[in-house]
Design an enzyme around this catalytic site. Structure first.
Site, mmCIF file in Angstrom:
data_model
loop_
_atom_site.group_PDB
_atom_site.id
_atom_site.type_symbol
_atom_site.label_atom_id
_atom_site.label_comp_id
_atom_site.label_asym_id
_atom_site.label_seq_id
_atom_site.Cartn_x
_atom_site.Cartn_y
_atom_site.Cartn_z
ATOM 1 C CG ASP A 9 -6.600 1.747 6.586
ATOM 2 O OD1 ASP A 9 -5.830 0.843 6.211
ATOM 3 O OD2 ASP A 9 -6.247 2.696 7.304
ATOM 4 C CB SER A 57 -2.621 -1.671 2.052
ATOM 5 O OG SER A 57 -1.896 -2.644 2.803
ATOM 6 C CG HIS A 88 -4.861 -3.575 4.864
ATOM 7 N ND1 HIS A 88 -5.193 -2.251 4.763
ATOM 8 C CD2 HIS A 88 -3.698 -3.607 5.547
ATOM 9 C CE1 HIS A 88 -4.266 -1.510 5.341
ATOM 10 N NE2 HIS A 88 -3.343 -2.307 5.822
ATOM 11 N N GLY A 111 0.834 -1.204 0.000
ATOM 12 C CA GLY A 111 0.000 0.000 0.000
ATOM 13 C C GLY A 111 0.861 1.244 0.000
ATOM 14 C CB SER A 112 4.056 2.060 1.669
ATOM 15 O OG SER A 112 3.540 1.875 2.961
ATOM 16 C CG ASN A 158 10.658 -3.525 -10.288
ATOM 17 O OD1 ASN A 158 9.438 -3.699 -10.234
ATOM 18 N ND2 ASN A 158 11.506 -4.507 -10.525
HETATM 19 C C1 LIG Z 1 -4.249 4.462 5.354
HETATM 20 C C2 LIG Z 1 -3.057 3.598 5.013
HETATM 21 N N1 LIG Z 1 -2.317 3.912 3.940
HETATM 22 C C3 LIG Z 1 -1.252 3.175 3.584
HETATM 23 C C4 LIG Z 1 -0.864 2.051 4.294
HETATM 24 C C5 LIG Z 1 0.352 1.284 3.885
HETATM 25 O O1 LIG Z 1 0.087 -0.021 3.432
HETATM 26 P P1 LIG Z 1 1.250 -1.116 3.445
HETATM 27 O O2 LIG Z 1 1.394 -1.579 4.846
HETATM 28 O O3 LIG Z 1 0.731 -2.210 2.550
HETATM 29 O O4 LIG Z 1 2.481 -0.492 2.936
HETATM 30 C C6 LIG Z 1 -1.600 1.697 5.425
HETATM 31 C C7 LIG Z 1 -1.185 0.512 6.190
HETATM 32 O O5 LIG Z 1 -1.886 -0.073 6.962
HETATM 33 C C8 LIG Z 1 -2.722 2.482 5.799
HETATM 34 O O6 LIG Z 1 -3.438 2.190 6.890
#
Ligand SMILES: Cc1ncc(COP(=O)(O)O)c(C=O)c1O
Length: 438
Positions: A194, A215, A220, A87-88, A288
């Site tokens: 979320d 994510s 999730h 998600g990041s 990537n």
């Molecule tokens: C609102 C939100 N954005 C982004 C992320 C990031 O996701 P990831 O952990 O898959 O990098 C999270 C992670 O829980 C999140 O709660």
């Protein structure tokens, strides 16, 4: 024996393994069993798909990824979805897409501003800082979503976008945020990490903004282990997202395919020699961020269950709210009017004049086996990563962020994920009530 027969046999064994190793649920013993705030929910279908992908041994993104992307896009009601490795990464990619020169006047340049929240997850805002854009932090409202009334005062001639999450799955007031963006020609990125399955005016969140992100980390709504996605219905943004996800290249061939454009060796690109291999022509400084077919194969099985997961999250949240009705010294954060959240958790805030602190309540719940969480960073500007940044130069704060700070000091949440049954929800409610009403 043919390879198909052998594959079938292996998958049968994996199904048997699932039944033996993972299928049985431990009996819930109040006080002794741990109630996690979230967790992966899967069965033999995820394991069978993953095994098939392992046996195919394509390893990188391939046919499972395509299938997952197509099904996710159809579920959301958007034209394009691209899978990424978290998600990041989805947020990184979504934000950096806005910095593409292909967007002309609307390109987000260094020093330009993006309206966002300090109450939330760090990687919603990290890409802005990493690029050199200026996050402009506004406060939250009673629903822990963006305070619509603060939008106008956050606006400046440098504002180019709004990038915010649907807090814990509860949609922000999309109609008003979108109207604000449209009135000022701003991009809207919905961090939908979320909120997969949440509805606003009957339509899926993530499909309203120019780009949405997901994510698939295990807590999730669906999981692929690590994993995420970006989605859009804008063909130009899709082209940019694809390029930046895949090294910045101009070529849009699927992995393992050559010459989709039918002009691989017959184009003039930049100042390169005529006919330079289009596979190695770069229109962006990219990353990537691809995921693998192993992840996507699991995701395909998870997607089939998504609606039932969402229904269970809603039912668990509704039951918890019902059981907590009238609880003293605590306010349960509710959804705003036109939405039907696929709740990530049940968010609450301890009254400022309560005779106990948030940490007292948290410690009580944790000691009774109930896992709790804070609203992620609380107020991201208070974290050590901000120590070397300057307010007014690297970021801006609008107003006093009073509700954000209150959430940082007095907020907490507990789980409602589909792995929780009635008995666990009832136990959570009982422990909260007993502590708060005492
Ligand atoms: C609102 C939100 N954005 C982004 C992320 C990031 O996701 P990831 O952990 O898959 O990098 C999270 C992670 O829980 C999140 O709660």
């Amino acid at each position: 024996m043919t390879k198909e027969q052998l594959q079938q046999e292996i998958i049968e064994k994996v199904r048997e393994y699932y039944a033996l190793a993972h299928a049985s649920r431990q009996e819930f013993i109040p006080g002794a069993s741990r109630i996690n705030y979230a967790g992966r929910v899967f069965d033999e279908r995820e394991m069978a798909n993953a095994t098939q992908a392992v046996l195919e041994f394509w390893l990188t993104s391939g046919k499972w990824t395509k299938e997952f992307e197509n099904k996710l896009a159809a579920y959301l009601g958007v034209k394009y979805a691209l899978m990424v490795n978290s998600g990041s990464s989805a947020n990184l990619l979504a934000f950096f897409a806005l910095t593409s020169p292909l967007l002309g006047e609307r390109q987000v340049k260094r020093g330009e501003e993006v309206i966002t929240l300090a109450a939330g997850f760090p990687t919603t805002i990290a890409p802005m800082i990493q690029y050199g854009a200026v996050p402009v932090f506004v406060d939250i409202d009673e629903c822990a979503n963006i305070d619509i009334n603060a939008l106008e005062s956050a606006l400046s001639p440098k504002t180019k976008a709004v990038m915010i999450a649907h807090t814990l799955g509860s949609p922000f007031d999309i109609a008003r945020v979108k109207a604000f963006c449209d009135a000022h020609n701003l991009w809207l990125i919905e961090d939908n990490c979320d909120a997969l399955g949440s509805l606003y005016q009957g339509r899926k969140t993530g499909s309203f903004g120019d780009i949405g992100t997901s994510s698939f980390y295990p807590p999730h709504h669906i999981t692929t282990g690590e994993g995420g996605a970006v989605y859009t219905s804008n063909p130009l943004l899709k082209k940019i997202l694809l390029s930046m996800r895949d090294w910045g290249r101009e070529c849009f061939c699927e992995s393992g395919v050559d010459n989709t454009c039918k002009a691989r060796f017959s184009q003039q690109c930049g100042e390169l020699p005529y006919g330079y291999d289009h596979k190695y022509v770069y229109s962006h400084f990219g990353f990537n961020l691809k995921a693998t077919d192993l992840q996507a194969a699991i995701g395909v099985a998870q997607l089939e269950k998504l609606e039932s997961f969402v229904a269970k999250r809603r039912a668990n949240h509704a039951r918890l709210c019902e059981l907590l009705q009238g609880v003293k010294r605590l306010r349960i954060i509710q959804a705003q009017g036109e939405s039907e959240p696929a709740w990530f958790g049940c968010l609450m805030i301890v009254d400022s004049d309560a005779p106990f602190t948030r940490n007292d309540l948290v410690q009580h719940l944790e000691s009774r086996g109930i896992q709790t969480r804070a609203l992620f960073a609380g107020n991201i500007t208070k974290h050590p990563c901000f120590t070397h940044l300057e307010n007014g130069r690297d970021y801006r704060i609008v107003g006093d962020l009073a509700r954000t700070n209150a959430m940082m000091e007095r907020g907490l949440w507990v789980g409602v994920y589909p792995g929780l049954e009635q008995a666990q929800i009832e136990y959570i409610a009982k422990e909260i009530r007993e502590f708060c009403n005492a």
